[in-house]
Design a protein around this motif. Structure first.
Motif, PDB file in Angstrom:
ATOM      1  N   UNK A   1      11.688  57.218  23.654  1.00 54.05           N
ATOM      2  CA  UNK A   1      11.534  56.693  25.433  1.00 54.05           C
ATOM      3  C   UNK A   1      11.223  57.363  26.176  1.00 54.05           C
ATOM      4  N   UNK A   2      10.764  58.448  25.845  1.00 51.61           N
ATOM      5  CA  UNK A   2      10.332  59.891  26.788  1.00 51.61           C
ATOM      6  C   UNK A   2       8.716  59.632  26.899  1.00 51.61           C
ATOM      7  N   UNK A   3       8.071  58.555  25.981  1.00 51.16           N
ATOM      8  CA  UNK A   3       6.356  58.580  26.464  1.00 51.16           C
ATOM      9  C   UNK A   3       6.650  56.904  27.118  1.00 51.16           C
ATOM     10  N   UNK A   4       7.890  56.592  27.171  1.00 50.40           N
ATOM     11  CA  UNK A   4       7.754  54.931  27.541  1.00 50.40           C
ATOM     12  C   UNK A   4       7.419  54.838  29.273  1.00 50.40           C
ATOM     13  N   UNK A   5       6.641  53.498  29.590  1.00 57.21           N
ATOM     14  CA  UNK A   5       6.224  53.281  31.103  1.00 57.21           C
ATOM     15  C   UNK A   5       6.932  53.337  31.535  1.00 57.21           C
ATOM     16  N   UNK A   6       6.344  53.654  32.908  1.00 54.05           N
ATOM     17  CA  UNK A   6       7.106  53.041  33.898  1.00 54.05           C
ATOM     18  C   UNK A   6       8.477  51.839  34.446  1.00 54.05           C
ATOM     19  N   UNK A   7       9.298  52.167  34.735  1.00 58.50           N
ATOM     20  CA  UNK A   7      10.632  50.901  34.729  1.00 58.50           C
ATOM     21  C   UNK A   7       9.772  49.560  35.978  1.00 58.50           C
TER      22      UNK A   7
ATOM     23  N   UNK B   1      11.416  39.580  37.326  1.00 56.33           N
ATOM     24  CA  UNK B   1      12.549  38.856  37.594  1.00 56.33           C
ATOM     25  C   UNK B   1      13.973  39.180  37.787  1.00 56.33           C
ATOM     26  N   UNK B   2      15.434  39.447  37.201  1.00 59.03           N
ATOM     27  CA  UNK B   2      16.414  39.723  37.870  1.00 59.03           C
ATOM     28  C   UNK B   2      16.278  40.805  36.769  1.00 59.03           C
ATOM     29  N   UNK B   3      15.879  41.625  35.557  1.00 60.85           N
ATOM     30  CA  UNK B   3      15.718  42.300  34.573  1.00 60.85           C
ATOM     31  C   UNK B   3      14.866  43.452  34.846  1.00 60.85           C
ATOM     32  N   UNK B   4      14.960  44.403  35.072  1.00 57.55           N
ATOM     33  CA  UNK B   4      14.403  45.967  35.229  1.00 57.55           C
ATOM     34  C   UNK B   4      13.942  46.292  33.511  1.00 57.55           C
ATOM     35  N   UNK B   5      12.217  46.838  32.917  1.00 57.14           N
ATOM     36  CA  UNK B   5      11.715  46.996  31.815  1.00 57.14           C
ATOM     37  C   UNK B   5      10.995  48.172  31.833  1.00 57.14           C
ATOM     38  N   UNK B   6      11.527  49.122  30.727  1.00 59.77           N
ATOM     39  CA  UNK B   6      10.949  50.181  30.365  1.00 59.77           C
ATOM     40  C   UNK B   6      10.172  50.066  28.892  1.00 59.77           C
ATOM     41  N   UNK B   7       8.736  50.401  28.715  1.00 60.62           N
ATOM     42  CA  UNK B   7       8.717  49.743  27.059  1.00 60.62           C
ATOM     43  C   UNK B   7       7.497  51.132  26.671  1.00 60.62           C
ATOM     44  N   UNK B   8       7.840  51.610  25.594  1.00 62.89           N
ATOM     45  CA  UNK B   8       7.277  52.537  24.793  1.00 62.89           C
ATOM     46  C   UNK B   8       6.542  51.842  23.817  1.00 62.89           C
ATOM     47  N   UNK B   9       5.621  53.120  22.833  1.00 70.27           N
ATOM     48  CA  UNK B   9       4.940  52.390  21.677  1.00 70.27           C
ATOM     49  C   UNK B   9       6.207  51.977  20.528  1.00 70.27           C
ATOM     50  N   UNK B  10       7.528  52.972  20.992  1.00 68.60           N
ATOM     51  CA  UNK B  10       8.059  53.362  19.559  1.00 68.60           C
ATOM     52  C   UNK B  10       9.694  52.401  20.116  1.00 68.60           C
ATOM     53  N   UNK B  11       9.784  51.964  21.558  1.00 70.13           N
ATOM     54  CA  UNK B  11      11.107  51.795  21.802  1.00 70.13           C
ATOM     55  C   UNK B  11      11.086  51.359  23.465  1.00 70.13           C
ATOM     56  N   UNK B  12      12.017  50.566  23.305  1.00 67.21           N
ATOM     57  CA  UNK B  12      12.095  49.542  24.977  1.00 67.21           C
ATOM     58  C   UNK B  12      13.793  49.699  25.469  1.00 67.21           C
TER      59      UNK B  12
END
Length: 139
Positions: A84-90, A94-105
């Motif tokens: 997650x240290x390489x994930x994009x911004x939060x 909708x009602x959810x908060x999401x952060x995604x990276x190449x190998x984790x979300x």
């Protein structure tokens, strides 16, 4: 002493030892990894992390979700945190908060104090979520 009295004496001595205010011994048993924190904390603080990467915001390692996240992921917590240290911004979806990276979300449901996390390791997807919830996968 009869066989029934011995277990009773052991139990009573253990209860007596627990009633004092001394700190626990170093080899005290840790709670099971599946156990979540009793108090979910103030997840409204997560709103201040929107637009920031987990590596900048402390989302994974020092936010109100970190204890529950580590407890749910168990031995995979470090691998997930590293990914997650390489994930994009939060972001808000909708009602959810999401952060995604190449190998984790990570998908957070602040109102329900729930999350769903995913990690691709060795070509396989591993997933975890708050018990008793159905937080969706990220879009």
């Amino acid at each position: 002493m009869n066989r029934c009295a011995a277990p009773l004496l052991v139990a009573l001595s253990l209860l007596a030892a627990c009633s004092n205010d001394e700190p626990p011994v170093n080899n005290a048993a840790a709670p099971p990894l599946e156990q979540m924190s009793e108090d979910p904390g103030d997840w409204t603080a997560l709103n201040g992390m929107i637009g920031r990467r987990p590596s900048e915001s402390g989302l994974i390692d020092s936010s109100p979700i970190s204890v529950d996240l580590n407890a749910r992921l168990g031995s995979s917590a470090k691998a997930f945190r590293d990914a997650m240290m390489t994930a994009g911004p939060l972001t808000r979806q909708g009602n959810l908060l999401v952060s995604k990276g190449p190998n984790a979300w990570l998908v957070l449901d602040p109102e329900g104090h729930a999350f769903r996390a995913g990690l691709i390791r060795n070509g396989r997807l591993e997933e975890w979520q708050t018990a008793g919830t159905d937080v969706p996968r990220p879009r």
